[in-house]
Design a protein around this motif. Structure first.
Motif, PDB file in Angstrom:
ATOM      1  N   ARG A   1       0.881  -1.179   0.000  1.00  0.00           N
ATOM      2  CA  ARG A   1       0.000   0.000   0.000  1.00  0.00           C
ATOM      3  C   ARG A   1       0.907   1.214   0.000  1.00  0.00           C
ATOM      4  NH1 ARG A   1      -4.998  -0.372   4.183  1.00  0.00           N
ATOM      5  NH2 ARG A   1      -6.307  -1.668   2.860  1.00  0.00           N
ATOM      6  N   LEU A   2       1.016   1.837  -1.159  1.00  0.00           N
ATOM      7  CA  LEU A   2       1.935   2.959  -1.318  1.00  0.00           C
ATOM      8  C   LEU A   2       1.275   4.070  -2.124  1.00  0.00           C
ATOM      9  CD1 LEU A   2       5.066   0.873  -2.373  1.00  0.00           C
ATOM     10  CD2 LEU A   2       4.658   1.875  -0.126  1.00  0.00           C
ATOM     11  N   SER A   3       1.891   5.267  -2.040  1.00  0.00           N
ATOM     12  CA  SER A   3       1.409   6.349  -2.904  1.00  0.00           C
ATOM     13  C   SER A   3       1.682   5.948  -4.345  1.00  0.00           C
ATOM     14  CB  SER A   3       2.127   7.656  -2.569  1.00  0.00           C
ATOM     15  OG  SER A   3       3.473   7.577  -2.984  1.00  0.00           O
ATOM     16  N   ARG A   4       1.004   6.572  -5.272  1.00  0.00           N
ATOM     17  CA  ARG A   4       1.115   6.198  -6.690  1.00  0.00           C
ATOM     18  C   ARG A   4       2.568   6.224  -7.175  1.00  0.00           C
ATOM     19  NH1 ARG A   4      -2.945   5.772 -10.443  1.00  0.00           N
ATOM     20  NH2 ARG A   4      -4.371   6.715  -8.956  1.00  0.00           N
ATOM     21  N   GLY A   5       3.304   7.261  -6.846  1.00  0.00           N
ATOM     22  CA  GLY A   5       4.705   7.362  -7.272  1.00  0.00           C
ATOM     23  C   GLY A   5       5.577   6.280  -6.649  1.00  0.00           C
ATOM     24  N   GLN A   6       5.386   6.043  -5.358  1.00  0.00           N
ATOM     25  CA  GLN A   6       6.147   4.988  -4.689  1.00  0.00           C
ATOM     26  C   GLN A   6       5.782   3.612  -5.234  1.00  0.00           C
ATOM     27  OE1 GLN A   6       4.907   5.987  -0.698  1.00  0.00           O
ATOM     28  NE2 GLN A   6       6.950   6.766  -0.187  1.00  0.00           N
ATOM     29  N   ALA A   7       4.519   3.427  -5.593  1.00  0.00           N
ATOM     30  CA  ALA A   7       4.079   2.149  -6.165  1.00  0.00           C
ATOM     31  C   ALA A   7       4.778   1.898  -7.505  1.00  0.00           C
ATOM     32  CB  ALA A   7       2.559   2.146  -6.342  1.00  0.00           C
ATOM     33  N   ARG A   8       4.887   2.918  -8.327  1.00  0.00           N
ATOM     34  CA  ARG A   8       5.609   2.774  -9.607  1.00  0.00           C
ATOM     35  C   ARG A   8       7.068   2.403  -9.365  1.00  0.00           C
ATOM     36  NH1 ARG A   8       2.822   7.958 -11.820  1.00  0.00           N
ATOM     37  NH2 ARG A   8       1.082   7.052 -12.936  1.00  0.00           N
ATOM     38  N   ASP A   9       7.689   3.075  -8.393  1.00  0.00           N
ATOM     39  CA  ASP A   9       9.089   2.780  -8.077  1.00  0.00           C
ATOM     40  C   ASP A   9       9.261   1.348  -7.581  1.00  0.00           C
ATOM     41  OD1 ASP A   9       9.781   5.362  -8.808  1.00  0.00           O
ATOM     42  OD2 ASP A   9       9.815   6.104  -6.734  1.00  0.00           O
ATOM     43  N   LYS A  10       8.348   0.886  -6.744  1.00  0.00           N
ATOM     44  CA  LYS A  10       8.425  -0.477  -6.216  1.00  0.00           C
ATOM     45  C   LYS A  10       8.259  -1.498  -7.341  1.00  0.00           C
ATOM     46  CE  LYS A  10       8.950  -1.749  -2.588  1.00  0.00           C
ATOM     47  NZ  LYS A  10      10.217  -2.226  -1.945  1.00  0.00           N
ATOM     48  N   ALA A  11       7.326  -1.254  -8.243  1.00  0.00           N
ATOM     49  CA  ALA A  11       7.132  -2.168  -9.379  1.00  0.00           C
ATOM     50  C   ALA A  11       8.390  -2.195 -10.252  1.00  0.00           C
ATOM     51  CB  ALA A  11       5.911  -1.760 -10.193  1.00  0.00           C
ATOM     52  N   ARG A  12       8.990  -1.034 -10.521  1.00  0.00           N
ATOM     53  CA  ARG A  12      10.227  -0.986 -11.312  1.00  0.00           C
ATOM     54  C   ARG A  12      11.343  -1.764 -10.613  1.00  0.00           C
ATOM     55  NH1 ARG A  12       8.971   4.827 -12.055  1.00  0.00           N
ATOM     56  NH2 ARG A  12       7.944   4.957 -14.070  1.00  0.00           N
ATOM     57  N   GLU A  13      11.408  -1.629  -9.294  1.00  0.00           N
ATOM     58  CA  GLU A  13      12.417  -2.355  -8.511  1.00  0.00           C
ATOM     59  C   GLU A  13      12.248  -3.872  -8.687  1.00  0.00           C
ATOM     60  OE1 GLU A  13      13.023  -3.247  -3.810  1.00  0.00           O
ATOM     61  OE2 GLU A  13      12.589  -1.171  -4.360  1.00  0.00           O
ATOM     62  N   TRP A  14      11.014  -4.349  -8.604  1.00  0.00           N
ATOM     63  CA  TRP A  14      10.742  -5.777  -8.800  1.00  0.00           C
ATOM     64  C   TRP A  14      11.170  -6.225 -10.188  1.00  0.00           C
ATOM     65  CZ3 TRP A  14       7.545  -9.948  -6.718  1.00  0.00           C
ATOM     66  CH2 TRP A  14       7.380  -9.857  -5.331  1.00  0.00           C
ATOM     67  N   PHE A  15      10.788  -5.452 -11.223  1.00  0.00           N
ATOM     68  CA  PHE A  15      11.108  -5.837 -12.592  1.00  0.00           C
ATOM     69  C   PHE A  15      12.610  -5.798 -12.863  1.00  0.00           C
ATOM     70  CE2 PHE A  15       6.572  -4.783 -13.384  1.00  0.00           C
ATOM     71  CZ  PHE A  15       6.194  -6.012 -13.900  1.00  0.00           C
ATOM     72  N   SER A  16      13.355  -4.913 -12.201  1.00  0.00           N
ATOM     73  CA  SER A  16      14.808  -4.883 -12.412  1.00  0.00           C
ATOM     74  C   SER A  16      15.497  -5.987 -11.611  1.00  0.00           C
ATOM     75  CB  SER A  16      15.384  -3.509 -12.070  1.00  0.00           C
ATOM     76  OG  SER A  16      15.256  -3.248 -10.694  1.00  0.00           O
ATOM     77  N   THR A  17      14.979  -6.313 -10.431  1.00  0.00           N
ATOM     78  CA  THR A  17      15.573  -7.370  -9.607  1.00  0.00           C
ATOM     79  C   THR A  17      15.236  -8.753 -10.146  1.00  0.00           C
ATOM     80  OG1 THR A  17      15.350  -5.938  -7.659  1.00  0.00           O
ATOM     81  CG2 THR A  17      15.746  -8.275  -7.264  1.00  0.00           C
ATOM     82  N   TRP A  18      13.990  -8.944 -10.556  1.00  0.00           N
ATOM     83  CA  TRP A  18      13.519 -10.232 -11.074  1.00  0.00           C
ATOM     84  C   TRP A  18      12.920  -9.993 -12.467  1.00  0.00           C
ATOM     85  CZ3 TRP A  18      11.852  -8.786  -6.006  1.00  0.00           C
ATOM     86  CH2 TRP A  18      12.586  -9.398  -4.984  1.00  0.00           C
ATOM     87  N   PRO A  19      13.738 -10.071 -13.517  1.00  0.00           N
ATOM     88  CA  PRO A  19      13.250  -9.773 -14.876  1.00  0.00           C
ATOM     89  C   PRO A  19      12.056 -10.641 -15.267  1.00  0.00           C
ATOM     90  CG  PRO A  19      15.631 -10.006 -14.841  1.00  0.00           C
ATOM     91  CD  PRO A  19      15.137 -10.427 -13.491  1.00  0.00           C
ATOM     92  N   LYS A  20      11.130 -10.022 -15.970  1.00  0.00           N
ATOM     93  CA  LYS A  20       9.887 -10.696 -16.360  1.00  0.00           C
ATOM     94  C   LYS A  20      10.134 -11.960 -17.177  1.00  0.00           C
ATOM     95  CE  LYS A  20       5.423  -9.879 -18.403  1.00  0.00           C
ATOM     96  NZ  LYS A  20       4.393  -8.895 -18.560  1.00  0.00           N
ATOM     97  N   ALA A  21      11.090 -11.926 -18.086  1.00  0.00           N
ATOM     98  CA  ALA A  21      11.343 -13.072 -18.952  1.00  0.00           C
ATOM     99  C   ALA A  21      11.773 -14.312 -18.170  1.00  0.00           C
ATOM    100  CB  ALA A  21      12.403 -12.718 -19.980  1.00  0.00           C
ATOM    101  N   ALA A  22      12.514 -14.133 -17.092  1.00  0.00           N
ATOM    102  CA  ALA A  22      13.021 -15.274 -16.325  1.00  0.00           C
ATOM    103  C   ALA A  22      12.102 -15.662 -15.162  1.00  0.00           C
ATOM    104  CB  ALA A  22      14.416 -14.955 -15.785  1.00  0.00           C
ATOM    105  N   TYR A  23      11.487 -14.675 -14.517  1.00  0.00           N
ATOM    106  CA  TYR A  23      10.717 -14.926 -13.293  1.00  0.00           C
ATOM    107  C   TYR A  23       9.210 -14.777 -13.469  1.00  0.00           C
ATOM    108  CZ  TYR A  23      15.133 -14.713 -10.763  1.00  0.00           C
ATOM    109  OH  TYR A  23      16.399 -14.961 -10.297  1.00  0.00           O
ATOM    110  N   TRP A  24       8.754 -14.446 -14.654  1.00  0.00           N
ATOM    111  CA  TRP A  24       7.337 -14.184 -14.922  1.00  0.00           C
ATOM    112  C   TRP A  24       6.793 -13.106 -13.989  1.00  0.00           C
ATOM    113  CZ3 TRP A  24       4.510 -19.503 -15.668  1.00  0.00           C
ATOM    114  CH2 TRP A  24       5.099 -20.191 -16.738  1.00  0.00           C
ATOM    115  N   THR A  25       7.595 -12.137 -13.688  1.00  0.00           N
ATOM    116  CA  THR A  25       7.208 -11.057 -12.781  1.00  0.00           C
ATOM    117  C   THR A  25       6.060 -10.261 -13.386  1.00  0.00           C
ATOM    118  OG1 THR A  25       9.497 -10.918 -12.046  1.00  0.00           O
ATOM    119  CG2 THR A  25       8.079  -9.038 -11.540  1.00  0.00           C
TER     120      THR A  25
END
Length: 88
Positions: free
Chosen positions: A38-62
């Motif tokens: 539960r985050l503000s809209r800007g923080q939520a975008r940053d958290k999602a980007r963090e997940w996608f950079s840490t666990w790439p979608k192609a390998a982890y189905w993020t």
């Protein structure tokens, strides 16, 4: 009672319910790792980007599994991120 009035066997359903409960208590959920935020809209975008950079979608189905703005809480977003536990 004739054969059309008999209740179906419930053993398969019981096994599936028990398996799902065990996965839930073990922290597994269909083989995926999930976290809800539960985050503000800007923080939520940053958290999602963090997940996608840490666990790439192609390998982890993020993916962002679900999201919704919380009514009465300004620009707060509740969202769930999902990924595989490993890239194997």
């Amino acid at each position: 009672m004739n054969r059309y009035q008999q209740r179906p066997p419930l053993e398969g359903l019981r096994r599936e319910i028990n398996r799902a409960r065990k996965e839930k208590t073990d922290g597994l959920s269909g083989g995926f790792v999930r976290e809800t935020y539960r985050l503000s809209r800007g923080q939520a975008r940053d958290k999602a980007r963090e997940w996608f950079s840490t666990w790439p979608k192609a390998a982890y189905w993020t993916e962002v599994e679900s999201w919704r703005p919380l009514p009465g809480e300004g620009d707060t977003i509740e969202f769930t991120m999902r990924r595989l536990p490993s890239a194997d």
